[in-house]
Structure formats: structure tokens, C-alpha cells
Scaffold this motif. Structure first.
Motif, PDB file in Angstrom:
ATOM      1  N   GLU A   1     -10.159 -21.803  -3.894  1.00 46.54           N
ATOM      2  CA  GLU A   1      -9.819 -20.384  -3.770  1.00 46.54           C
ATOM      3  C   GLU A   1     -10.539 -19.576  -4.846  1.00 46.54           C
ATOM      4  O   GLU A   1     -11.134 -18.534  -4.565  1.00 46.54           O
TER       5      GLU A   1
ATOM      6  N   THR B   1      -1.306 -21.483  -3.704  1.00 42.40           N
ATOM      7  CA  THR B   1      -2.443 -20.564  -3.584  1.00 42.40           C
ATOM      8  C   THR B   1      -1.901 -19.148  -3.502  1.00 42.40           C
ATOM      9  O   THR B   1      -0.700 -18.932  -3.326  1.00 42.40           O
ATOM     10  N   SER B   2      -2.803 -18.170  -3.586  1.00 47.52           N
ATOM     11  CA  SER B   2      -2.315 -16.789  -3.606  1.00 47.52           C
ATOM     12  C   SER B   2      -3.125 -15.819  -2.760  1.00 47.52           C
ATOM     13  O   SER B   2      -2.598 -14.788  -2.338  1.00 47.52           O
ATOM     14  N   THR B   3      -4.397 -16.103  -2.502  1.00 42.75           N
ATOM     15  CA  THR B   3      -5.230 -15.119  -1.806  1.00 42.75           C
ATOM     16  C   THR B   3      -5.846 -15.637  -0.511  1.00 42.75           C
ATOM     17  O   THR B   3      -6.003 -14.878   0.437  1.00 42.75           O
TER      18      THR B   3
ATOM     19  N   ASP C   1     -12.372 -18.435   1.601  1.00 45.57           N
ATOM     20  CA  ASP C   1     -11.560 -17.399   2.227  1.00 45.57           C
ATOM     21  C   ASP C   1     -10.400 -17.963   3.042  1.00 45.57           C
ATOM     22  O   ASP C   1      -9.359 -17.307   3.178  1.00 45.57           O
TER      23      ASP C   1
ATOM     24  N   GLU D   1      -6.467 -17.369   3.109  1.00 49.91           N
ATOM     25  CA  GLU D   1      -5.670 -17.579   4.301  1.00 49.91           C
ATOM     26  C   GLU D   1      -5.488 -19.074   4.549  1.00 49.91           C
ATOM     27  O   GLU D   1      -6.315 -19.892   4.149  1.00 49.91           O
TER      28      GLU D   1
ATOM     29  N   ARG E   1      -0.327 -14.734   4.993  1.00 51.56           N
ATOM     30  CA  ARG E   1      -1.667 -15.333   4.955  1.00 51.56           C
ATOM     31  C   ARG E   1      -1.879 -16.412   6.011  1.00 51.56           C
ATOM     32  O   ARG E   1      -2.907 -17.082   5.992  1.00 51.56           O
TER      33      ARG E   1
END
Length: 347
Positions: free
Chosen positions: A24, A52-54, A29, A56, A86
Motif C-alpha cells: 500500500e 490497511t487504510s487506503t 491501489d 481497495e 474500500r
């Protein structure tokens, strides 16, 4: 161009989650979690959502036969909730070898079932009282098929999104047409930029003619192997890809019932596909791999120096790919992370 990757968790959930967090940060992505006849994908996706945070997170794929459509919708809404919006629902029919051989469920009417599953999922996410009268699914269950006590219900929770993206894995013309008509995204296999139109141009066009404009543009998730290397290293990397292509073209199914063999034929490799299959089914796997044409291996891959890989990225883009779900050809997690970082700079 967006970058995706299918995660391999054979080493364990914790190791995969740690690598996913590093990927990530490196610029990945979207991560796809497979579900064939391994551990279920949902457990892994929930674990990754917390680590995870961002990026998808997508199922790659949940097959349509062994979960009820309503449970599929509930699961997708739950994963979208724990990931803060996400999640992408990757769906597919899989094949009779897995569905009947591992699950003991009849493999029938994949197109009709897929259409109904998607329709039901979207009703659930909109929190409608669920009523569906289809050829394959009747909800509530008709009184003459059960106790007669079933009644329409709606999802208790309010989903993060009522339009969770749906990506269909599809190969055959009718399946691809369906994806272009009703899905948010389409996941092909062995995407050949210069010949994709031969295999899928017509069904994509037919599906788009019926597509609801509110769905927006169809996202296309191509999945090439990736190696950024010196020119003299290219043949060795290509030889790593050959057995994988031979397995699918030659060994995934029987003579006359192999979706991947049919794809090679639509690409124009009829004679080569027949030879690969004959060799593979005769137990001559090494010879089958050697019979995979160089042009096919090169075209479905991103293998070569940076300048060549950048050119091929543009070829994929021009052919309609919007996300490259790459298979990084590196021996360990640090190598995969460095490769994604280098590739990010080229996209």
C-alpha cells in the motif's frame, strides 16, 4: 493507470497483511484475495481491512453457487463496513471442477444465476424489502417449497454504500457481454492488448449497448505477469510464465470444454492450442509449456526493461485496461515491494 495485485496467503494471514501494508505504501491501489479451494477469501479480507487504510480490497473471486445471493450481499456490505468503503465484490462462476468437485453443488445456468445474484445484491444494499421472483432464485421461498412462513425482509444495518462495485470475472462471449451490461468492472484473464478485440470486442460492444448510464464506464482489470529486467534476462522470465499458460490452455478442463483453450483459439492460436492441450492431457507438461508461442507469452506479460514495460502499459491502456492487476515476479516480499515501487513510476 491503477495498479492491483492478487495476494498469496499460503504463508499465513499475518505475513500477507504485513506485506499488503508495505505494498500500500509502495503505491498499490487494489489487492485481490483469491478463493478457489483454499481458505475462504472473506476471513482474509476482513483481516486485511484492519491492517490497511487506503487501498481497495476485492474478492477475486467469490463464486456464485455456494453462498446464497442474500448472504453474498450481506458479506459484501459487512466487508465494505469494516474497510470504510474500500471493498469491491469480485464475482464469477468458477467452473464445474470446483463447484461440483469440491462443493458438491450442481453447476448450471451461470449467466442467469449471475444476473439474478447481482440484482439481489443491489436490492439488499438499497435496503429494499427483498422480493425476487427469478428462474433460479425465489425470495421469499414460495409456500409450496417450504413452511410458508417466509416474509420479505430488509437488511437491518445501513450499508456504507448502496452501490458497492461489482467486478465480474468472465471469459466467454456471453459472460463478457453480461459483464459489460450490468457490472461495474470486468476481469479477463490472459489479456492480449493487440488481440483483445478479436476475443471480446463484439460482446463488449453488445453489452455496452444495454448498459445503464448510471453505472458509468466499465472498469477493466487486466492481470499481466510483471518483471522489470535487463533484455538478456527476458527469456528466463518468459519461461516462468509458460507453464502457467500451458496449465490453463491445456489442463483446465477436458477436450471440448476448456474456456482458456477457447480463448487462445479466439486469439488466433487454434493449432497451437490444440497441440498444447494434447500434450498436457497426455502428461507431457514440459512439452506443453514449450509449445506455448513466444508471441502469446510476451503479449500477455509485462516483462523487459523499463522503457519496454512503459510501452506495454500504454498498449494495455489503449486496449481498454484501466487497472493492471500484476503478478510481480520476485522471490520475496521485499522484492515484490521494490518492483511495485518501480512499476508505480511507470504508470
Amino acid at each position: 493507470m491503477r495498479i492491483g495485485m492478487a495476494l498469496n496467503y499460503s504463508g499465513g494471514f499475518a505475513e500477507t497483511a504485513a506485506e499488503a501494508a508495505d505494498l500500500e505504501r509502495a503505491g498499490l491501489d487494489i489487492a485481490f484475495v483469491p478463493e478457489a479451494y483454499s481458505f475462504d477469501a472473506v476471513s482474509q479480507l476482513g483481516y486485511l481491512a484492519a491492517k490497511t487504510s487506503t487501498m481497495e480490497l476485492a474478492s477475486g473471486i467469490l463464486q456464485i453457487y455456494t453462498r446464497t445471493p442474500t448472504l453474498t450481499a450481506m458479506t459484501a456490505a459487512g466487508l465494505d463496513f469494516v474497510s470504510d468503503g474500500r471493498f469491491i465484490l469480485g464475482l464469477g462462476a468458477s467452473g464445474p471442477q470446483v463447484v461440483e468437485g469440491f462443493h458438491g453443488v450442481r453447476y448450471d445456468a451461470p449467466l442467469g444465476r449471475t444476473r439474478e445474484v447481482i440484482e439481489i445484491c443491489r436490492k439488499v444494499w438499497r435496503r429494499e424489502k427483498l422480493v425476487h421472483d427469478g428462474a433460479k432464485y425465489q425470495i421469499p421461498l414460495p409456500a409450496d417449497q417450504g413452511t410458508g412462513l417466509g416474509k420479505p425482509l430488509k437488511l437491518i444495518n445501513h450499508p456504507v454504500r448502496e452501490n458497492i462495485p461489482i467486478v465480474l470475472a468472465a471469459l466467454g462471449p456471453k459472460n463478457v457481454q453480461l459483464a459489460a451490461e450490468i457490472a461495474d468492472g470486468w476481469q479477463p484473464i490472459f489479456f492480449h492488448p493487440e488481440k483483445a478485440h478479436l476475443a471480446w470486442g463484439e460482446p463488449l460492444a453488445k453489452g455496452r449497448e444495454k448498459r445503464d448510464p448510471s453505472l458509468g464506464k466499465l472498469e477493466v482489470y487486466a492481470g499481466p505477469p510483471l518483471a522489470i529486467c535487463e533484455e538478456n534476462e527476458v527469456p528466463g522470465y518468459l519461461d516462468f510464465v509458460r507453464p502457467h499458460l500451458a496449465l490453463y490452455i491445456g489442463g483446465m478442463g477436458a477436450r471440448g470444454k476448456n474456456f482458456y483453450n477457447e480463448l487462445a483459439c479466439r486469439y488466433g492460436y487454434e493449432d497451437e492450442a490444440a497441440r498444447i492441450q494434447d500434450l498436457y492431457l497426455d502428461g507431457k507438461k514440459d512439452e506443453a509449456a514449450a509449445a506455448v508461442p513466444d508471441e502469446l507469452v510476451r503479449s500477455v506479460s509485462l516483462i523487459g526493461p523499463e522503457s519496454y514495460v512503459a510501452e506495454r502499459v500504454e498498449a494495455f491502456r489503449e486496449a481498454g485496461a484501466t487497472t493492471l492487476t500484476v503478478v510481480p515476479m520476485a522471490m520475496d516480499a521485499p522484492g515484490r515491494i521494490r518492483l511495485v515501487e518501480r512499476f508505480r513510476a511507470l504508470c
